[in-house]
Write a protein that holds these residues in place. Structure first.
Motif, short mmCIF file in Angstrom:
data_model
loop_
_atom_site.label_atom_id
_atom_site.label_comp_id
_atom_site.label_asym_id
_atom_site.label_seq_id
_atom_site.Cartn_x
_atom_site.Cartn_y
_atom_site.Cartn_z
N TYR A 113 -13.96 -10.61 -24.69
CA TYR A 113 -15.25 -11.24 -25.00
C TYR A 113 -15.04 -12.65 -25.51
N LEU A 114 -16.01 -13.51 -25.22
CA LEU A 114 -15.99 -14.89 -25.69
C LEU A 114 -17.31 -15.20 -26.39
N TYR A 115 -17.21 -15.76 -27.61
CA TYR A 115 -18.39 -16.17 -28.37
C TYR A 115 -18.24 -17.63 -28.78
N SER A 116 -19.37 -18.31 -28.90
CA SER A 116 -19.40 -19.63 -29.52
C SER A 116 -19.97 -19.48 -30.92
N VAL A 117 -19.45 -20.26 -31.86
CA VAL A 117 -19.88 -20.21 -33.26
C VAL A 117 -20.22 -21.62 -33.71
N GLY A 121 -8.42 -8.61 -19.46
CA GLY A 121 -7.42 -9.67 -19.57
C GLY A 121 -8.00 -11.05 -19.74
N LEU A 122 -9.17 -11.15 -20.37
CA LEU A 122 -9.88 -12.43 -20.47
C LEU A 122 -9.12 -13.46 -21.29
N THR A 123 -8.87 -14.63 -20.71
CA THR A 123 -8.44 -15.82 -21.45
C THR A 123 -9.34 -16.97 -21.02
N THR A 124 -9.51 -17.98 -21.89
CA THR A 124 -10.51 -19.03 -21.63
C THR A 124 -9.96 -20.41 -21.99
N ASN A 125 -10.63 -21.44 -21.45
CA ASN A 125 -10.30 -22.83 -21.75
C ASN A 125 -11.56 -23.65 -21.53
N VAL A 126 -12.18 -24.11 -22.64
CA VAL A 126 -13.46 -24.83 -22.58
C VAL A 126 -13.19 -26.33 -22.46
N ASN A 127 -14.01 -27.03 -21.65
CA ASN A 127 -13.79 -28.46 -21.49
C ASN A 127 -14.28 -29.22 -22.73
N PRO A 128 -13.80 -30.46 -22.93
CA PRO A 128 -14.09 -31.20 -24.16
C PRO A 128 -15.56 -31.55 -24.36
N LYS A 129 -16.37 -31.48 -23.31
CA LYS A 129 -17.78 -31.83 -23.40
C LYS A 129 -18.68 -30.61 -23.62
N ASN A 130 -18.10 -29.43 -23.72
CA ASN A 130 -18.87 -28.20 -23.88
C ASN A 130 -19.82 -27.94 -22.71
#
Length: 419
Positions: free
Chosen positions: A261-265, A281-290
């Motif tokens: 799971y992925l959450y924003s805070v 197997g979830l892994t994530t990578n968010v870009n710098p601009k959201n």
């Protein structure tokens, strides 16, 4: 024998004997061997800066030799850097990319073995040692924006407690502007920090601790002061990303055998928003601009890579098989990522086997447009080096000219000029 003659012979023999002893002492005695100093040995275990206070002048030659050593250099020539460059032979615990008005983009990094901090411009083959404060076996380093503040994490002597030392890199400057070695001064943070990340703010860190069996997320100044809890969860296994001034993203620690799971805070209100869930197997990578992110899914012992538009919620499967943490977003084109892509992926449980070191990848470098799905092959490292490169912690300079990364296989630092 006349008395005067006997006295003369005796004096001459004494002079010869004394002269022989002086010559032996100056030229033949083993001066490189010094008498052990138990006080110096003890103090040297606690962040020595070249010399124990109060021992100035003792063993000074040996101290100067150690200070001038640069274990990170591979070929300090000052010549133009090759397109693919191995910046360090020694493993590094972390780095940050900085921009210098004269030298252009450069990498500031901390060496794993000694904890010394170095600077390396990316356009020429040279490095500069900035600190001489030893912190043995640093496992993780988190530079804050500007590169002067740094949190170093390492195991305590009990091999169980993770110590986090927050300090400031203080290189010395001469009147002519020349930089030389300085100190790394600071303070210890609390011992129960499980995960830590630096963010875009100049003096702020986010860290996770275990409380009441669950996880708590805290924002604090780099020295640990003014700590404020912004997140709590019955789960304690999270990986944080701090993106933008006001948002921390938290992904459950991944396993092929568990749904992620992925959450924003919100760093201000603490409000939580679910972004993704129910993905193996979830892994994530968010870009710098959201505005978008990469995420991976483990299916039948293989990896699938997706791009998600955070505004439209549109998902796109990308052509390359790799993990998001092997990719870096291009600051000059927010739709583009540069990724280390394995040349071959064996059947295994991902990312578990890769995280544990059971599986190793041999990567090539690719450029991927997440909007158009256009892919560009950039570098097969086997063409230019005998090192097997498994890319982690990739980053680009602000102009998107260089990709800098750590080789997971040996911890060495590398750069690739991509434009």
């Amino acid at each position: 024998m006349p008395k005067k003659t006997a006295i003369f012979i005796t004096l001459l023999a004494a002079i010869i004997a004394i002269g022989g002893f002086v010559a032996w002492y100056l030229f033949l005695s083993p001066q490189g061997t010094s008498t052990p100093n138990p006080v110096q040995d003890l103090v040297s275990k606690f962040f020595p800066q070249g010399q124990v206070p109060g021992t100035q002048g003792q063993n000074n030659n040996q101290g100067t030799a150690n200070t001038n050593q640069n274990q990170g250099n591979t070929n300090d020539t000052g010549q133009p850097a090759p397109i693919v460059r191995k910046i360090t032979e020694a493993p590094v615990s972390g780095f940050i990319l900085l921009e210098d008005k004269k030298a252009g983009p450069g990498a500031r990094y901390q060496e794993t073995e000694t904890g010394n901090v170095y600077s390396a411009p990316l356009s020429v083959v040279t490095t500069l040692r900035l600190t001489n404060t030893t912190i043995p076996q640093v496992r993780e380093s988190f530079f804050l924006p500007g590169g002067d503040l740094l949190v170093s994490r390492f195991l305590d002597d009990d091999y169980e407690t993770i110590k986090s030392f927050s300090g400031k890199v203080n290189p010395k400057k001469s009147d002519l502007g020349t930089i030389s070695e300085g100190s790394f001064d600071g303070t210890f943070l609390r011992d129960d920090i499980v995960e830590l990340v630096s963010g875009p703010l100049n003096n702020k860190i986010f860290y996770l601790v275990v409380e009441s069996g669950g996880g708590a997320g805290i924002i604090a100044n780099a020295d640990g002061s003014k700590a404020t809890r912004v997140f709590s969860s019955p789960l304690r296994e999270w990986l944080p990303q701090w993106v933008g001034d006001t948002t921390v993203y938290l992904t459950t620690k991944p396993s092929a055998r568990a749904l992620g799971y992925l959450y924003s805070v919100s760093t201000g209100s603490g409000a939580q928003t679910k972004i993704l869930g129910g993905i193996s197997g979830l892994t994530t990578n968010v870009n710098p601009k959201n505005t978008a992110l990469l995420y991976s899914e483990s299916i039948q012992n293989q990896i699938r890579l997706f791009a998600l538009d955070l505004k439209t919620k549109k998902e796109t499967e990308l052509p390359n098989q790799t993990l998001p943490e092997k990719c870096a977003w291009d600051p000059s084109n927010i739709d583009v990522v540069f990724c280390g892509v394995p040349n071959q992926i064996e059947n295994s449980e991902y990312p578990d086997s890769w995280y544990k070191g059971i599986t190793h990848f041999t990567d090539s470098l690719w450029k991927i447009n997440t909007k158009t799905q256009e892919i560009t092959f950039l570098t097969a490292f086997s063409d230019v080096t005998n090192d097997s490169l498994d890319i982690i912690k990739p980053a680009l300079d602000k102009n998107g000219s260089y990709v800098v990364f750590v080789n997971k296989n040996d911890g060495s630092l590398w750069s690739v000029k991509v434009k």
